[in-house]
Write a protein that holds these residues in place. Structure first.
Motif, short mmCIF file in Angstrom:
data_model
loop_
_atom_site.label_atom_id
_atom_site.label_comp_id
_atom_site.label_asym_id
_atom_site.label_seq_id
_atom_site.Cartn_x
_atom_site.Cartn_y
_atom_site.Cartn_z
N SER A 94 0.85 -1.19 0.00
CA SER A 94 0.00 0.00 0.00
C SER A 94 0.88 1.23 0.00
CB SER A 94 -0.92 0.01 1.22
OG SER A 94 -0.17 0.03 2.42
N GLY A 95 0.30 2.35 -0.36
CA GLY A 95 1.05 3.59 -0.36
C GLY A 95 1.62 3.97 -1.71
N ARG A 96 1.92 2.96 -2.51
CA ARG A 96 2.49 3.22 -3.83
C ARG A 96 2.38 1.94 -4.65
NH1 ARG A 96 8.31 6.04 -4.01
NH2 ARG A 96 7.09 7.60 -2.91
N THR A 97 2.28 2.09 -5.95
CA THR A 97 2.23 0.90 -6.78
C THR A 97 3.57 0.18 -6.78
OG1 THR A 97 1.86 0.07 -9.02
CG2 THR A 97 2.82 2.26 -8.82
N LEU A 98 3.49 -1.15 -6.79
CA LEU A 98 4.70 -1.97 -6.83
C LEU A 98 5.17 -2.25 -8.25
CD1 LEU A 98 4.22 -4.79 -4.18
CD2 LEU A 98 5.70 -2.78 -4.05
N SER A 99 4.43 -1.77 -9.22
CA SER A 99 4.67 -2.20 -10.60
C SER A 99 6.04 -1.82 -11.14
CB SER A 99 3.58 -1.65 -11.52
OG SER A 99 3.60 -0.23 -11.51
N THR A 100 6.71 -0.87 -10.53
CA THR A 100 8.04 -0.48 -11.00
C THR A 100 9.16 -1.02 -10.11
OG1 THR A 100 7.99 1.60 -9.76
CG2 THR A 100 7.14 1.63 -12.03
N TYR A 101 8.82 -1.75 -9.08
CA TYR A 101 9.80 -2.23 -8.11
C TYR A 101 10.19 -3.67 -8.39
CZ TYR A 101 9.04 1.77 -5.02
OH TYR A 101 8.98 3.03 -4.49
N GLY A 102 11.47 -3.95 -8.20
CA GLY A 102 11.88 -5.33 -8.06
C GLY A 102 11.47 -5.80 -6.67
N MET A 103 11.11 -7.07 -6.56
CA MET A 103 10.64 -7.60 -5.29
C MET A 103 11.45 -8.83 -4.91
SD MET A 103 8.27 -5.57 -4.39
CE MET A 103 7.63 -6.49 -2.99
N ILE A 150 12.21 -11.16 -8.07
CA ILE A 150 11.51 -11.04 -9.34
C ILE A 150 11.62 -9.61 -9.82
CG2 ILE A 150 9.27 -10.58 -8.24
CD1 ILE A 150 8.00 -12.35 -10.45
N SER A 151 11.78 -9.44 -11.13
CA SER A 151 11.88 -8.11 -11.70
C SER A 151 10.51 -7.43 -11.74
CB SER A 151 12.45 -8.20 -13.12
OG SER A 151 11.58 -8.96 -13.94
N TRP A 152 10.49 -6.15 -12.09
CA TRP A 152 9.26 -5.38 -12.06
C TRP A 152 8.19 -5.98 -12.98
CZ3 TRP A 152 7.08 -3.13 -16.38
CH2 TRP A 152 7.88 -3.12 -17.53
N ASP A 200 1.43 -9.99 -9.12
CA ASP A 200 0.25 -9.49 -9.81
C ASP A 200 0.25 -7.99 -9.59
OD1 ASP A 200 -2.26 -8.70 -10.67
OD2 ASP A 200 -3.25 -10.50 -9.93
N ASN A 201 0.77 -7.27 -10.56
CA ASN A 201 0.89 -5.82 -10.39
C ASN A 201 -0.47 -5.13 -10.29
OD1 ASN A 201 3.68 -5.87 -10.31
ND2 ASN A 201 3.91 -5.48 -12.50
N ALA A 202 -1.48 -5.71 -10.90
CA ALA A 202 -2.82 -5.13 -10.81
C ALA A 202 -3.35 -5.19 -9.37
CB ALA A 202 -3.77 -5.84 -11.75
N LYS A 203 -2.92 -6.22 -8.64
CA LYS A 203 -3.34 -6.38 -7.25
C LYS A 203 -2.29 -5.85 -6.27
CE LYS A 203 -6.33 -10.38 -8.03
NZ LYS A 203 -6.63 -11.79 -7.64
N ASN A 204 -1.18 -5.34 -6.82
CA ASN A 204 -0.12 -4.82 -5.96
C ASN A 204 0.36 -5.85 -4.95
OD1 ASN A 204 1.16 -2.36 -6.33
ND2 ASN A 204 0.28 -1.44 -4.49
N THR A 205 0.51 -7.09 -5.43
CA THR A 205 0.81 -8.20 -4.54
C THR A 205 1.86 -9.10 -5.18
OG1 THR A 205 -1.44 -8.14 -3.65
CG2 THR A 205 -0.17 -10.15 -3.27
N CYS A 225 9.17 -9.98 2.81
CA CYS A 225 9.22 -9.47 1.44
C CYS A 225 9.83 -8.07 1.48
CB CYS A 225 7.85 -9.45 0.78
SG CYS A 225 6.69 -8.25 1.43
N ALA A 226 10.41 -7.69 0.35
CA ALA A 226 11.09 -6.41 0.27
C ALA A 226 10.97 -5.86 -1.15
CB ALA A 226 12.56 -6.56 0.66
N ALA A 227 11.06 -4.54 -1.25
CA ALA A 227 10.91 -3.86 -2.53
C ALA A 227 12.15 -3.01 -2.81
CB ALA A 227 9.67 -2.97 -2.52
N GLU A 228 12.65 -3.12 -4.04
CA GLU A 228 13.80 -2.31 -4.42
C GLU A 228 13.43 -1.45 -5.64
OE1 GLU A 228 16.49 -2.46 -6.93
OE2 GLU A 228 15.06 -3.49 -8.21
N PRO A 229 13.83 -0.18 -5.64
CA PRO A 229 13.28 0.80 -6.58
C PRO A 229 13.76 0.69 -8.03
CG PRO A 229 14.94 1.84 -5.21
CD PRO A 229 14.74 0.45 -4.68
N ARG A 230 14.85 -0.04 -8.28
CA ARG A 230 15.36 -0.07 -9.65
C ARG A 230 14.56 -1.01 -10.56
NH1 ARG A 230 21.16 -2.00 -9.34
NH2 ARG A 230 20.07 -3.58 -8.13
N GLY A 231 13.82 -1.92 -9.94
CA GLY A 231 12.99 -2.82 -10.74
C GLY A 231 13.67 -4.09 -11.18
N PHE A 232 14.92 -4.28 -10.76
CA PHE A 232 15.69 -5.44 -11.22
C PHE A 232 15.55 -6.63 -10.27
CE2 PHE A 232 16.95 -2.57 -14.15
CZ PHE A 232 18.06 -1.78 -13.89
#
Length: 124
Positions: A25-34, A51-53, A73-78, A96-103
């Motif tokens: 929540s707070g921001r879309t994950l679609s551009t983040y590597g996870m 996993i990449s963005w 599932d980027n549509a579900k931000n999950t 779980c963790a999110a990294e901003p470069r998307g890689f």
């Protein structure tokens, strides 16, 4: 800011399966590597899968290759971690963790946002 919340952990017998979810929540994950990491008592935090963005690239630790599957599932931000053929050695707190470069990134230092973790316990 990105808030990550893991769910799906629990107690399972060896050979069983669990599916972890990481909702953002707070921001879309679609551009983040996870990534999914885990930490067992007395051990350092280790990468499990990443996993990449777009979902087009993935990484698995050798210890889980062929048993775990990371997906998103980027549509579900999950982001998900399907864990099959679980072993007692998989017992840990999973993050779980999110990294901003998307890689696909295996280094925890490159991840900006972390969830609170969910306990996975595999009994023999």
């Amino acid at each position: 800011q990105v808030q990550l919340v893991e769910s799906g952990g629990g107690l399972v017998q060896a050979g069983g399966s669990l599916r972890l979810s990481c909702a953002a929540s707070g921001r879309t994950l679609s551009t983040y590597g996870m990534g999914w990491f885990r930490q067992a008592p007395g051990k350092e935090r280790e990468i499990v899968a990443a996993i990449s963005w777009s979902g087009g690239s993935t990484y698995y630790a050798d210890s889980v290759k062929g048993r775990f599957t990371i997906s998103r599932d980027n549509a579900k931000n999950t982001v998900y971690l399907q864990m099959n053929s679980l072993k007692p050695g998989d017992t840990a707190v999973y993050y779980c963790a999110a990294e901003p470069r998307g890689f696909v990134t295996t280094s925890p230092e490159l991840y900006d946002y972390w969830g609170q973790g969910t306990q996975v316990t595999v009994s023999s």
